[in-house]
Design a protein around this motif. Structure first.
Motif, PDB file in Angstrom:
ATOM      1  N   LEU A  13       0.878  -1.161   0.177  1.00  0.00           N
ATOM      2  CA  LEU A  13      -0.146  -0.060  -0.105  1.00  0.00           C
ATOM      3  C   LEU A  13       0.834   1.189  -0.053  1.00  0.00           C
ATOM      4  O   LEU A  13       1.997   1.107   0.469  1.00  0.00           O
ATOM      5  CB  LEU A  13      -1.005  -0.136   1.032  1.00  0.00           C
ATOM      6  N   ALA A  14       0.161   2.253  -0.351  1.00  0.00           N
ATOM      7  CA  ALA A  14       0.957   3.821  -0.184  1.00  0.00           C
ATOM      8  C   ALA A  14      -0.246   4.679   0.230  1.00  0.00           C
ATOM      9  O   ALA A  14      -1.152   4.771  -0.387  1.00  0.00           O
ATOM     10  CB  ALA A  14       1.241   4.204  -1.786  1.00  0.00           C
ATOM     11  N   VAL A  15       0.358   5.321   1.366  1.00  0.00           N
ATOM     12  CA  VAL A  15      -0.251   6.349   1.787  1.00  0.00           C
ATOM     13  C   VAL A  15       0.182   7.557   1.792  1.00  0.00           C
ATOM     14  O   VAL A  15       1.369   7.874   1.431  1.00  0.00           O
ATOM     15  CB  VAL A  15      -0.374   6.150   3.490  1.00  0.00           C
ATOM     16  N   HIS A  16      -0.741   8.521   1.322  1.00  0.00           N
ATOM     17  CA  HIS A  16      -0.224   9.965   0.831  1.00  0.00           C
ATOM     18  C   HIS A  16       0.733  10.529   2.000  1.00  0.00           C
ATOM     19  O   HIS A  16       0.542  10.463   3.162  1.00  0.00           O
ATOM     20  CB  HIS A  16      -1.560  10.887   0.835  1.00  0.00           C
ATOM     21  N   PRO A  17       1.756  11.029   1.763  1.00  0.00           N
ATOM     22  CA  PRO A  17       2.785  11.268   2.771  1.00  0.00           C
ATOM     23  C   PRO A  17       2.486  12.369   3.629  1.00  0.00           C
ATOM     24  O   PRO A  17       2.874  12.651   4.810  1.00  0.00           O
ATOM     25  CB  PRO A  17       3.827  11.927   1.751  1.00  0.00           C
ATOM     26  N   THR A  18       1.298  13.223   3.386  1.00  0.00           N
ATOM     27  CA  THR A  18       0.983  14.319   4.338  1.00  0.00           C
ATOM     28  C   THR A  18      -0.030  13.758   5.188  1.00  0.00           C
ATOM     29  O   THR A  18      -0.404  14.570   6.180  1.00  0.00           O
ATOM     30  CB  THR A  18       0.351  15.553   3.501  1.00  0.00           C
ATOM     31  N   PHE A  19      -0.425  12.516   5.266  1.00  0.00           N
ATOM     32  CA  PHE A  19      -1.613  12.148   6.094  1.00  0.00           C
ATOM     33  C   PHE A  19      -0.629  11.908   7.462  1.00  0.00           C
ATOM     34  O   PHE A  19       0.101  11.227   7.621  1.00  0.00           O
ATOM     35  CB  PHE A  19      -2.164  10.891   5.553  1.00  0.00           C
ATOM     36  N   VAL A  20      -1.607  12.256   8.504  1.00  0.00           N
ATOM     37  CA  VAL A  20      -1.104  12.119  10.035  1.00  0.00           C
ATOM     38  C   VAL A  20      -1.719  11.107  10.485  1.00  0.00           C
ATOM     39  O   VAL A  20      -3.044  11.229  11.004  1.00  0.00           O
ATOM     40  CB  VAL A  20      -1.379  13.482  10.442  1.00  0.00           C
ATOM     41  N   THR A  21      -1.202   9.882  10.807  1.00  0.00           N
ATOM     42  CA  THR A  21      -1.840   8.713  11.595  1.00  0.00           C
ATOM     43  C   THR A  21      -2.178   9.157  12.988  1.00  0.00           C
ATOM     44  O   THR A  21      -1.319   9.941  13.576  1.00  0.00           O
ATOM     45  CB  THR A  21      -0.968   7.656  11.555  1.00  0.00           C
ATOM     46  N   GLY A  22      -3.127   8.489  13.191  1.00  0.00           N
ATOM     47  CA  GLY A  22      -3.554   8.895  15.029  1.00  0.00           C
ATOM     48  C   GLY A  22      -4.436  10.117  15.115  1.00  0.00           C
ATOM     49  O   GLY A  22      -4.747  10.434  16.196  1.00  0.00           O
ATOM     50  N   THR A  23      -4.758  10.700  13.889  1.00  0.00           N
ATOM     51  CA  THR A  23      -5.816  11.811  13.897  1.00  0.00           C
ATOM     52  C   THR A  23      -6.981  11.413  13.413  1.00  0.00           C
ATOM     53  O   THR A  23      -7.207  10.322  12.718  1.00  0.00           O
ATOM     54  CB  THR A  23      -5.411  13.026  13.209  1.00  0.00           C
ATOM     55  N   THR A  24      -8.084  12.024  13.628  1.00  0.00           N
ATOM     56  CA  THR A  24      -9.470  11.911  13.038  1.00  0.00           C
ATOM     57  C   THR A  24      -9.404  12.305  11.583  1.00  0.00           C
ATOM     58  O   THR A  24      -8.762  13.359  11.221  1.00  0.00           O
ATOM     59  CB  THR A  24     -10.581  12.400  13.988  1.00  0.00           C
ATOM     60  N   PRO A  25     -10.314  11.762  10.709  1.00  0.00           N
ATOM     61  CA  PRO A  25     -10.325  12.225   9.374  1.00  0.00           C
ATOM     62  C   PRO A  25     -10.707  13.760   9.239  1.00  0.00           C
ATOM     63  O   PRO A  25     -10.169  14.421   8.427  1.00  0.00           O
ATOM     64  CB  PRO A  25     -11.404  11.634   8.696  1.00  0.00           C
ATOM     65  N   ARG A  26     -11.459  14.107   9.927  1.00  0.00           N
ATOM     66  CA  ARG A  26     -11.742  15.551  10.147  1.00  0.00           C
ATOM     67  C   ARG A  26     -10.594  16.655  10.525  1.00  0.00           C
ATOM     68  O   ARG A  26     -10.582  17.866   9.917  1.00  0.00           O
ATOM     69  CB  ARG A  26     -13.163  15.856  10.610  1.00  0.00           C
ATOM     70  N   THR A  27      -9.988  16.328  11.561  1.00  0.00           N
ATOM     71  CA  THR A  27      -9.087  17.315  12.091  1.00  0.00           C
ATOM     72  C   THR A  27      -7.529  16.701  11.474  1.00  0.00           C
ATOM     73  O   THR A  27      -6.868  17.751  11.950  1.00  0.00           O
ATOM     74  CB  THR A  27      -9.048  16.890  13.557  1.00  0.00           C
ATOM     75  N   GLN A  28      -7.141  15.954  10.858  1.00  0.00           N
ATOM     76  CA  GLN A  28      -5.916  15.545  10.434  1.00  0.00           C
ATOM     77  C   GLN A  28      -5.759  16.528   9.448  1.00  0.00           C
ATOM     78  O   GLN A  28      -6.412  16.816   8.418  1.00  0.00           O
ATOM     79  CB  GLN A  28      -5.649  13.975   9.982  1.00  0.00           C
ATOM     80  N   PRO A  29      -4.587  17.228   9.148  1.00  0.00           N
ATOM     81  CA  PRO A  29      -3.935  18.337   8.376  1.00  0.00           C
ATOM     82  C   PRO A  29      -3.633  17.471   6.986  1.00  0.00           C
ATOM     83  O   PRO A  29      -3.444  18.498   6.098  1.00  0.00           O
ATOM     84  CB  PRO A  29      -2.916  18.981   8.948  1.00  0.00           C
ATOM     85  N   GLY A  30      -3.628  16.589   6.755  1.00  0.00           N
ATOM     86  CA  GLY A  30      -3.015  16.050   5.436  1.00  0.00           C
ATOM     87  C   GLY A  30      -3.947  15.550   4.533  1.00  0.00           C
ATOM     88  O   GLY A  30      -5.198  15.855   4.750  1.00  0.00           O
ATOM     89  N   VAL A  31      -3.675  14.911   3.595  1.00  0.00           N
ATOM     90  CA  VAL A  31      -4.594  14.175   2.690  1.00  0.00           C
ATOM     91  C   VAL A  31      -5.047  12.938   2.926  1.00  0.00           C
ATOM     92  O   VAL A  31      -4.253  11.829   2.878  1.00  0.00           O
ATOM     93  CB  VAL A  31      -3.834  14.452   1.134  1.00  0.00           C
ATOM     94  N   ASP A  32      -6.297  12.694   2.834  1.00  0.00           N
ATOM     95  CA  ASP A  32      -6.898  11.401   3.202  1.00  0.00           C
ATOM     96  C   ASP A  32      -6.866  10.396   2.110  1.00  0.00           C
ATOM     97  O   ASP A  32      -8.021   9.908   1.746  1.00  0.00           O
ATOM     98  CB  ASP A  32      -8.171  11.526   3.957  1.00  0.00           C
ATOM     99  N   LEU A  33      -5.721   9.904   1.621  1.00  0.00           N
ATOM    100  CA  LEU A  33      -5.830   8.891   0.472  1.00  0.00           C
ATOM    101  C   LEU A  33      -4.976   8.093   0.503  1.00  0.00           C
ATOM    102  O   LEU A  33      -3.674   8.146   1.143  1.00  0.00           O
ATOM    103  CB  LEU A  33      -5.352   9.834  -0.914  1.00  0.00           C
ATOM    104  N   ALA A  34      -5.340   6.679  -0.050  1.00  0.00           N
ATOM    105  CA  ALA A  34      -4.081   5.713   0.025  1.00  0.00           C
ATOM    106  C   ALA A  34      -4.512   4.941  -1.320  1.00  0.00           C
ATOM    107  O   ALA A  34      -5.674   4.921  -1.731  1.00  0.00           O
ATOM    108  CB  ALA A  34      -4.293   4.848   1.211  1.00  0.00           C
ATOM    109  N   ILE A  35      -3.513   4.051  -1.854  1.00  0.00           N
ATOM    110  CA  ILE A  35      -3.619   3.084  -2.906  1.00  0.00           C
ATOM    111  C   ILE A  35      -3.231   1.799  -2.221  1.00  0.00           C
ATOM    112  O   ILE A  35      -2.161   1.612  -1.649  1.00  0.00           O
ATOM    113  CB  ILE A  35      -3.123   3.663  -4.131  1.00  0.00           C
TER     114      ILE A  35
END
Length: 265
Positions: free
Chosen positions: A91-113
Motif C-alpha cells: 500500500l501507499a499512503v499520501h505522505p502528508t497524512f497524519v496517523t492517529g488523527t481523525t479524518p476531519r481534524t488531520q491536516p494532510g490528504v486522506d488518500l491511499a492506494i
C-alpha cells in the motif's frame, strides 16, 4: 447558498466520524453497474471501508482506512454478486497524512492506494483518475459504498448501495474537502449520505452510461437538527482527487513496480 456554507462550517462542531453505508441509498443490483468498480476493504480486526478500482490490481481509498496494525483484504463482487476476497500485498499512503488523527481534524490528504495480490478479471472495470474534473457548487454527484443503512443496523453492511447528492462546495478546516449533501434536506434533517463503512468509497460524476471518478469519501456528520449524536445523515466530506493526480500517478507506478513487498510511501 452562502447561508448553507455557513452551516457547513458550523457543522464542524457537530459529532462527526469516518464515513464507515450509503444512508437512504439504493441497492446496486445491475451486474454491469458500479459493482464492477467499487469494492469493500476489510481488516483482521473487523473494520470495514470501501474503495474504487483504478487498475486491475490497484484500489484507491481513504488513508485512515488502512492505519490499523492488521491484515487487509479487498472484497469484490462478481456478476452474480458473490464475494471474491483478495489479499492486499502493498500500500501507499499520501505522505502528508497524519496517523492517529481523525479524518476531519488531520491536516494532510486522506488518500491511499492498495495493491492486490492478483489482478481482477475482465468482468471488472477500473476507473481512470486522470479523467477527473472539478465539482462545482450545485453539481450532482453519485456516492457508492458497502456501509450500513443506519448506525443502529450494523448487520446491513457489506451490500453495495449508491445515491445521488449535490455539492455545497469546498470546506477548509484542517485540510481541504468538498461537502456534498442530500439535495432535498440539505443536511438540516437526516437524509441521504455516507455512513459507517463508506469511507474510501468513490464520488462519481455521471457520464452517459458510465461514471467518472472525482473523489473519495473521507468523513460524514449527523444532520443539524437531530436529537441524537450521529455521524450519518448530514454532511458527506469528499477528498477531490483532481488536486492530487501527480501523487496518485506516482504511487500507482511505484506499487506496480513492486514484487509483492509490503511498502508505505
Amino acid at each position: 447558498m452562502r447561508a448553507l456554507l455557513f452551516l457547513v462550517l458550523a457543522a464542524t462542531a457537530l459529532f462527526t466520524g469516518s464515513a464507515q453505508a450509503v444512508l437512504l441509498g439504493a441497492t446496486s443490483r445491475d451486474p454491469n453497474g458500479l459493482r464492477r468498480s467499487v469494492v469493500s476493504i476489510e481488516n483482521s480486526l473487523g473494520e470495514l471501508c470501501s474503495g474504487a478500482l483504478i487498475a486491475a490490481d490497484l484500489v484507491l481509498t481513504a488513508a485512515h482506512c488502512v492505519t490499523d496494525p492488521a491484515a487487509y483484504r479487498v472484497v469484490a463482487v462478481n456478476r452474480a454478486f458473490k464475494p471474491q476476497r483478495i489479499r492486499i500485498v502493498a500500500l501507499a499512503v499520501h505522505p502528508t497524512f497524519v496517523t492517529g488523527t481523525t479524518p476531519r481534524t488531520q491536516p494532510g490528504v486522506d488518500l491511499a492506494i492498495l495493491r492486490l495480490e492478483r489482478p481482477l478479471g475482465p468482468e471488472f472495470l477500473p476507473l481512470d483518475p486522470s479523467l477527473a474534473g472539478t465539482i462545482d457548487i450545485g453539481d450532482e454527484v453519485t456516492i457508492a459504498g458497502f456501509g450500513v443503512l443506519s448506525e443502529k443496523r450494523r448487520q446491513t453492511a457489506r451490500t453495495l448501495r449508491q445515491t445521488n447528492l449535490v455539492s455545497l462546495g469546498p470546506l477548509e478546516v484542517a485540510n481541504r474537502v468538498l461537502i456534498v449533501v442530500d439535495r432535498e434536506r440539505l443536511a438540516e434533517t437526516s437524509g441521504a449520505g455516507a455512513c459507517r463503512g463508506d469511507s474510501g468509497g468513490p464520488i462519481l460524476a455521471s457520464s452517459g452510461d458510465s461514471y467518472l471518478l472525482y473523489g473519495i469519501t473521507s468523513w460524514s456528520s449527523g444532520a443539524f437538527r437531530t436529537r441524537e449524536r450521529s455521524a450519518c445523515g448530514g454532511l458527506t466530506a469528499v477528498t477531490p482527487i483532481v488536486e492530487h493526480l501527480n501523487w496518485i500517478r506516482g504511487a500507482a507506478r511505484n506499487l506496480t513496480a513492486l514484487e509483492g513487498a509490503w511498502a508505505r510511501r
